[in-house]
Design a protein around this motif. Structure first.
Motif, PDB file in Angstrom:
ATOM      1  N   TRP A   1       0.928  -1.226   0.098  1.00  0.00           N
ATOM      2  CA  TRP A   1      -0.180   0.113   0.028  1.00  0.00           C
ATOM      3  C   TRP A   1       0.744   1.409   0.020  1.00  0.00           C
ATOM      4  O   TRP A   1       0.291   2.396   0.106  1.00  0.00           O
ATOM      5  CB  TRP A   1      -0.962  -0.017   1.164  1.00  0.00           C
ATOM      6  N   ALA A   2       2.256   1.182  -0.194  1.00  0.00           N
ATOM      7  CA  ALA A   2       2.999   2.490  -0.321  1.00  0.00           C
ATOM      8  C   ALA A   2       2.701   3.262  -1.626  1.00  0.00           C
ATOM      9  O   ALA A   2       2.554   4.368  -1.640  1.00  0.00           O
ATOM     10  CB  ALA A   2       4.514   1.932  -0.394  1.00  0.00           C
ATOM     11  N   THR A   3       2.464   2.507  -2.648  1.00  0.00           N
ATOM     12  CA  THR A   3       2.069   3.243  -3.993  1.00  0.00           C
ATOM     13  C   THR A   3       0.788   4.063  -3.715  1.00  0.00           C
ATOM     14  O   THR A   3       0.451   5.033  -4.079  1.00  0.00           O
ATOM     15  CB  THR A   3       1.603   2.146  -5.027  1.00  0.00           C
ATOM     16  N   HIS A   4      -0.340   3.516  -2.843  1.00  0.00           N
ATOM     17  CA  HIS A   4      -1.457   4.221  -2.610  1.00  0.00           C
ATOM     18  C   HIS A   4      -1.298   5.310  -1.813  1.00  0.00           C
ATOM     19  O   HIS A   4      -1.848   6.494  -1.899  1.00  0.00           O
ATOM     20  CB  HIS A   4      -2.357   3.485  -2.037  1.00  0.00           C
ATOM     21  N   MET A   5      -0.688   5.193  -0.636  1.00  0.00           N
ATOM     22  CA  MET A   5      -0.255   6.384   0.268  1.00  0.00           C
ATOM     23  C   MET A   5       0.419   7.448  -0.324  1.00  0.00           C
ATOM     24  O   MET A   5       0.187   8.769   0.052  1.00  0.00           O
ATOM     25  CB  MET A   5       0.449   5.681   1.619  1.00  0.00           C
TER      26      MET A   5
END
Length: 387
Positions: free
Chosen positions: A264-268
C-alpha cells in the motif's frame, strides 16, 4: 508460513443485467432513503431514474455532486440533509468515489464530535454505529462496493485520508455490467489500472506460502491484462464488462489479502499527489507502482520473479532479466491503457517533490510498505525516479 487471518465480508452481491429492479426487495419497505450520486451522468443515462422507480413508494430524497475524489465539505452537506429530514437508509449510485463518500456519510450522521477528526484522523476507532446503505455500481475500479474502506479529500487543507470500519460494509451491491457501457475511455482505463494496482499491493510483497491467494491474484492480473485493451475498443461488450466488473470487485473485497502481507505504499504516496495536484487516483498509481517495485526490488525479489514467470510468462534469461522485463511490461501495460506513467507527463517536476514529502511527514506516513521500511528518504527516491 501463511499469516493468521479473520476474514469477514457481509455484502450481498446482486450481479447481472436488469438487477436494479431488485432494489424493492433489498431495501426495507419503511426506509426513508437518500440516493447519493456524482455528476449528471447517472441522470442522463437513466440509471438514477431506474433506481428511483425501483424504490417505489418509499420516501426518497436525492443528493448529487459528489466529486471524483469525494470532498469532506460536500459530504457534510449530505449529513446535514439526513439529520434535518430524519433519513435512515442510503443508496450510492456511482463508482468508488460515490460509494466511499456514502460510507463516510453513513458513519458521520451519528458521529459525536468532529467527523474529520473522529473518522479520518482517528481512523473511525471510536465510531460505533453507522447508517445502513447499498450501492448500485456504475464504474468498476475500487472494489468499494464490497469492502469497508473509504478515502476522503479535504480540499481546503489539501489532505486526502483513508479510514476503514466493519460498520460501513455495504448491505448489498448491485453490479450490472451494462451500467458501464457509456463510460468514457479515461474512466475505463483508470478503473483497470486501479484494480490492477489493488491486486499488486496485496500480492507483490514476499512469499508466505499462501498458494490459494497467489493463484487467485495471478488469475485476476492475467484477466485484466487480457481484457483491458479490448475493453477500451468495445466498451459495450457485455462479457468484457462483466469480467472487468467482477475482477475489480474481487481485487479488493478482502479475499486475496487474507493471510498475506500487504504493501500500500503506492497508494499512500499517490494520495499526496492527488491532494496537491489533482491527478486522478489511477494516474498516481500508474506513475508510482513501477518505481516502487524497482526501489523495493531486493525486498520483493522472490515475488517479483514469481510475477514475471506466472503472470507475464517470462521463463527465459536470468532472474534479474525476467524481473526487469516484468517491471517494464507493467509500465507498458498502463501506457497501452492510455494512462501515462511519469510525473512530468502531468507537468509535475522535481520542485514539487519536497512539498509531497512534507505532506507525508505531516500525515505520519514515514514507515510505508510491507516491511515498514519506506521512510521519507525512500519515498523521495521513489518520487524522483517517477519523474
Amino acid at each position: 508460513m501463511m499469516n493468521n487471518f479473520n476474514f469477514y465480508n457481509p455484502t450481498r452481491i446482486v450481479f447481472g443485467n436488469g438487477q436494479v429492479a431488485k432494489l424493492d426487495e433489498l431495501v426495507p419497505k419503511d426506509a426513508r432513503v437518500l440516493v447519493l450520486f456524482g455528476g449528471q451522468s447517472a441522470r442522463k443515462n437513466g440509471t438514477l431514474d431506474e433506481v428511483i422507480t425501483a424504490l417505489g413508494n418509499r420516501h426518497i430524497e436525492e443528493f448529487g455532486g459528489i466529486e471524483a475524489n469525494p470532498g469532506y465539505s460536500t459530504l457534510m452537506r449530505a449529513v446535514e440533509q439526513i439529520r434535518q429530514n430524519e433519513l435512515n437508509y442510503l443508496i450510492a449510485v456511482g463508482g468508488g468515489s460515490v460509494i466511499d463518500g456514502t460510507k463516510f456519510v453513513a458513519a458521520a450522521v451519528q458521529c459525536e464530535g468532529d467527523p474529520w477528526q473522529e473518522i479520518l484522523v482517528n481512523h473511525a476507532s471510536n465510531i460505533h454505529q453507522a447508517l445502513p446503505f447499498g450501492s448500485v455500481l456504475t464504474l468498476p475500479a475500487t472494489g468499494s462496493e464490497m469492502n469497508a474502506n473509504s478515502v476522503i479529500t479535504r480540499y481546503e487543507t489539501q489532505e486526502k485520508l483513508a479510514f476503514g470500519s466493519p460498520l460501513v460494509y455495504p448491505v448489498f451491491s448491485i453490479l450490472d455490467p451494462t451500467k458501464a457501457y457509456t463510460l468514457p475511455p479515461r474512466q475505463l482505463a483508470n478503473g483497470v489500472v486501479d484494480a490492477f494496482t489493488h491486486i499488486m499491493e496485496q500480492y507483490l510483497t514476499y512469499p508466505v506460502n499462501a498458494m490459494v491467494q497467489d493463484r487467485f491474484a495471478e488469475g485476476l492480473l492475467q484477466t485484466l491484462i487480457e481484457i483491458g485493451p479490448s475493453l477500451l475498443e468495445s466498451p459495450d461488450d457485455y462479457d468484457l464488462q462483466a469480467n472487468f466488473m467482477w475482477t475489480a470487485t474481487l481485487a479488493l473485497n478482502g479475499l486475496i489479502g487474507a493471510g498475506v502481507p500487504q504493501d500500500w505504499a503506492t497508494h499512500m504516496i499517490g494520495h499526496e499527489i492527488t491532494a496537491l495536484h489533482g491527478l486522478d487516483h489511477a494516474q498516481t498509481l500508474a506513475i508510482l507502482l513501477p518505481t516502487v517495485l524497482q526501489e523495493q526490488r531486493e525486498k520483493k525479489y522472490a515475488k517479483l520473479l514469481q510475477y514475471a514467470e506466472r503472470v507475464w510468462g517470462l521463463n527465459e534469461g536470468t532472474d534479474d532479466t525476467k524481473i526487469d522485463l516484468a517491471i517494464t511490461k507493467t509500465r507498458d501495460f498502463f501506457e497501452r491503457m492510455g494512462v501515462k506513467t511519469h510525473l512530468t507527463d502531468y507537468q509535475i517536476n522535481a520542485d514539487a517533490i519536497p512539498v509531497m514529502i512534507k505532506q507525508l511527514a505531516e500525515h505520519g506516513l514515514t514507515q510505508l510498505g510491507e516491511h515498514n521500511d519506506i521512510d521519507l528518504e525512500k519515498s523521495q527516491h521513489i518520487l524522483q525516479a517517477s519523474l
